[in-house]
Each structure stands twice: as structure tokens, then as C-alpha cells.
Design an enzyme around this catalytic site. Structure first.
Site, PDB file in Angstrom:
ATOM      1  N   ASP A 183       0.822  -1.211   0.000  1.00 55.81           N
ATOM      2  CA  ASP A 183       0.000   0.000   0.000  1.00 55.81           C
ATOM      3  C   ASP A 183       0.858   1.263   0.000  1.00 55.81           C
ATOM      4  OD1 ASP A 183      -2.375   1.413   0.012  1.00 55.81           O
ATOM      5  OD2 ASP A 183      -2.645   1.268   2.180  1.00 55.81           O
ATOM      6  N   HIS A 225       2.313   3.276  -9.005  1.00 56.53           N
ATOM      7  CA  HIS A 225       2.121   1.842  -9.213  1.00 56.53           C
ATOM      8  C   HIS A 225       3.307   1.236  -9.955  1.00 56.53           C
ATOM      9  CE1 HIS A 225      -1.752   2.106  -7.499  1.00 56.53           C
ATOM     10  NE2 HIS A 225      -2.362   2.697  -8.507  1.00 56.53           N
ATOM     11  N   LEU A 247      11.186 -20.391  -4.259  1.00 59.80           N
ATOM     12  CA  LEU A 247      10.166 -19.544  -3.642  1.00 59.80           C
ATOM     13  C   LEU A 247       8.809 -19.702  -4.325  1.00 59.80           C
ATOM     14  CD1 LEU A 247       9.753 -16.884  -1.698  1.00 59.80           C
ATOM     15  CD2 LEU A 247       9.814 -15.685  -3.876  1.00 59.80           C
TER      16      LEU A 247
HETATM   17  C1  V07 Z   1       0.882  -4.371  -9.477  1.00 61.18           C
HETATM   18  C2  V07 Z   1       2.765  -3.099  -8.415  1.00 61.18           C
HETATM   19  C3  V07 Z   1       2.930  -3.385  -6.945  1.00 61.18           C
HETATM   20  C4  V07 Z   1       2.245  -2.370  -6.070  1.00 61.18           C
HETATM   21  C5  V07 Z   1       0.767  -2.539  -5.982  1.00 61.18           C
HETATM   22  C6  V07 Z   1      -0.093  -2.130  -7.161  1.00 61.18           C
HETATM   23  C7  V07 Z   1       0.573  -2.079  -8.517  1.00 61.18           C
HETATM   24  C8  V07 Z   1       3.168  -6.997  -9.957  1.00 61.18           C
HETATM   25  C9  V07 Z   1       2.020  -7.587 -10.448  1.00 61.18           C
HETATM   26  C10 V07 Z   1       1.888  -8.944 -10.971  1.00 61.18           C
HETATM   27  C11 V07 Z   1       2.901  -9.888 -10.789  1.00 61.18           C
HETATM   28  C12 V07 Z   1       2.766 -11.177 -11.259  1.00 61.18           C
HETATM   29  C13 V07 Z   1       1.617 -11.539 -11.920  1.00 61.18           C
HETATM   30  C14 V07 Z   1       0.602 -10.637 -12.110  1.00 61.18           C
HETATM   31  C15 V07 Z   1       0.745  -9.343 -11.626  1.00 61.18           C
HETATM   32  C16 V07 Z   1       1.026  -6.604 -10.315  1.00 61.18           C
HETATM   33  C17 V07 Z   1      -1.004  -5.539 -10.390  1.00 61.18           C
HETATM   34  C18 V07 Z   1      -0.468  -4.411  -9.828  1.00 61.18           C
HETATM   35  C19 V07 Z   1      -2.442  -5.578 -10.751  1.00 61.18           C
HETATM   36  F1  V07 Z   1       1.483 -12.800 -12.377  1.00 61.18           F
HETATM   37  N1  V07 Z   1       2.921  -5.763  -9.553  1.00 61.18           N
HETATM   38  N2  V07 Z   1       1.614  -5.489  -9.761  1.00 61.18           N
HETATM   39  N3  V07 Z   1      -0.274  -6.633 -10.629  1.00 61.18           N
HETATM   40  N4  V07 Z   1       1.393  -3.225  -8.869  1.00 61.18           N
END
Ligand code: V07
Length: 243
Positions: free
Chosen positions: A23, A40, A134
């Protein structure tokens, strides 16, 4: 570079299962008069850092809250950007994760995501399914109440179709229907970003976890901050053990 041996020498307790509510990304960006999406994107880079650190330290399960069932209510532009990030992350990182023996797993309802995202994620799941390092749980379109409700419905259906007998419903059978299957409960939950809530994240799996709330915003979180949290976790365990 993080030295696993240093950590073991210092007697730091390593959680078997670490969970993080990522967050503070939007607020981080607004500080610099940038769009929430910029936050993000920066937050996504921390995912890469923390996955690597967790894997080096020897954490076995890492669960990250990326997108909740409630997040669909955000402005369309932000939701679209978050959906794009899924593709950006996987396009850039999946090969790297695979080379590092990471096994990807999704918590939440995959089939309500857009088709491109579903396809990309399914490829990533398939690619990493036999990896033994992991286990990376990404909570996407996830809500814990929804997860519990789906587990209950699944068991009712299984009884109805005669796949199981109602008397064979045990606590263990119920827990195994959750998106975490037979994974162990969370040992340590970290919530950066200043809020002190669980926000519908892994309610059952966090039943006994230690919880660390920190004001650090997720894009400012680092390997060093993670080690500090593990030190705090170690102290709490010691106090508990001393009673
Ligand atoms: C998102 C980055 C981290 C902060 C929170 C919101 C934004 C990685 C993924 C991800 C990783 C592997 C996967 C699918 C998605 C991700 C969203 C948002 C929606 F298989 N970061 N991240 N997905 N943020």
C-alpha cells in the site's frame, strides 16, 4: 547484495510464509505531483526487489496483495493501468523468475480478468509450475471473504454431486479449498503505507501471524526495510518464547 549467511549468523528468524499488503503507491506519487499510475509502476519495481531478497533469504512462501476485488471501483484509467502492469511485469520478469526457480501462483479469481491478462498469467503459471524455489502468491482480483465464500460453495457442490460425504468435511478439508490450498499459514504480515487494517487480505491464513504496520510507503520499501521487519519479528518471537 544481501548475504544469506550474514543473516543466519545474526540469528534472525526467517518466516516460512511472508505476506505483504503493498500500500501507499498512489500517495507516494502524489508527493511529487505525479499520477497515481507512476506510483504503481515504482511499486512494481519493489515487487522485483522483494521477491529476489525473499528468495535469497530463504523465505519459502511470499504472498503479495496486488489487486483486490474492491479495486475495480477505482477510476477506469487507474484500473486499466493496473491491468497493463500485469502484462508489463510478466513480459519483463517471467523469464527471470523462472531462472531463479520461483513458482508463481495466483490467489483470487483469474477468469474475471481481461483475456490478454488471463492468457499471459496462464503461460507464466505453466512455465513455472515445476519450480521448487520460492512460491510467489500474487493476490489479483482477490478478497478473503470472497475466497471463504467460494470454498464453502465448492464443498456444498461437492456434497451435492456426491464427490464427498458431508461428514467428511473437516477443518482441514475446508482450509484446503482456499486459494492457498495446502500451503502453511502466514507467519509475518507486513503492511507499509500507514494504514492499520487487514483490508480483507488472507483473513484465515493470518489467524496467528505477527503483524507489522509501517508508515513507509511501498515504493520506498527495500531489502533493508525488509531485514528491519525480520529483526522486529525475531524480537517478538523471542519474547513470546520467553514466557
Ligand atoms: C501491481 C505493483 C505493486 C504495487 C501494488 C499495485 C501495482 C506486480 C504484479 C503482478 C505480478 C505477477 C503476476 C501478475 C501481476 C502486479 C497488479 C499491480 C495488478 F502474475 N505488480 N503489480 N499486478 N502493482
Amino acid at each position: 547484495m544481501l548475504d544469506k549467511d550474514e543473516i543466519l549468523k545474526e540469528n534472525i528468524r526467517i518466516p516460512n510464509h511472508l505476506a505483504i499488503i503493498m500500500d501507499g503507491n498512489g500517495r507516494w506519487a502524489t508527493q511529487f505531483n505525479k499520477s497515481r499510475s507512476f506510483g504503481h509502476y515504482e511499486g512494481m519495481k519493489r515487487v522485483i526487489d522483494i521477491v529476489k531478497a525473499s528468495s535469497d533469504i530463504g523465505i519459502k512462501y511470499l504472498s503479495l496483495y496486488a489487486f483486490s476485488t474492491e479495486n475495480w471501483k477505482r477510476p477506469l484509467e487507474e484500473v486499466s493501468y493496473l491491468m497493463d502492469l500485469i502484462l508489463v511485469f510478466l513480459n519483463k520478469q517471467i523469464k527471470h523468475l523462472h531462472e531463479n526457480n520461483v513458482k508463481l501462483n495466483i490467489l483470487g479469481i483469474l477468469n474475471q480478468l481481461p483475456p490478454k491478462q488471463i492468457k499471459k498469467i496462464e503461460e507464466a503459471l505453466k512455465l513455472t509450475e515445476n519450480n521448487t524455489g520460492l512460491i510467489l502468491n500474487i493476490a489479483l482480483n482477490y478478497g478473503s471473504k470472497d475466497e471463504i465464500f467460494r470454498a464453502v460453495k465448492k464443498m456444498i457442490n461437492d456434497v451435492w454431486i456426491g464427490a464427498i460425504d458431508k461428514d467428511s468435511i473437516t477443518e482441514e478439508l475446508f482450509y484446503n479449498q482456499l486459494d492457498t490450498g495446502n500451503m502453511p499459514d502466514v507467519d509475518l504480515l507486513i503492511r507499509p503505507g500507514g494504514e492499520k487494517r487487514l483490508s480483507n487480505f488472507m483473513l484465515v491464513q493470518n489467524a496467528y501471524s505477527e503483524i507489522i504496520f509501517t508508515d513507509v510507503l511501498w515504493p520506498d520499501f527495500s531489502e533493508k526495510k525488509l531485514i528491519q521487519c525480520l529483526e522486529e519479528y525475531t524480537l517478538r518471537e523471542r519474547r513470546f518464547g520467553g514466557l
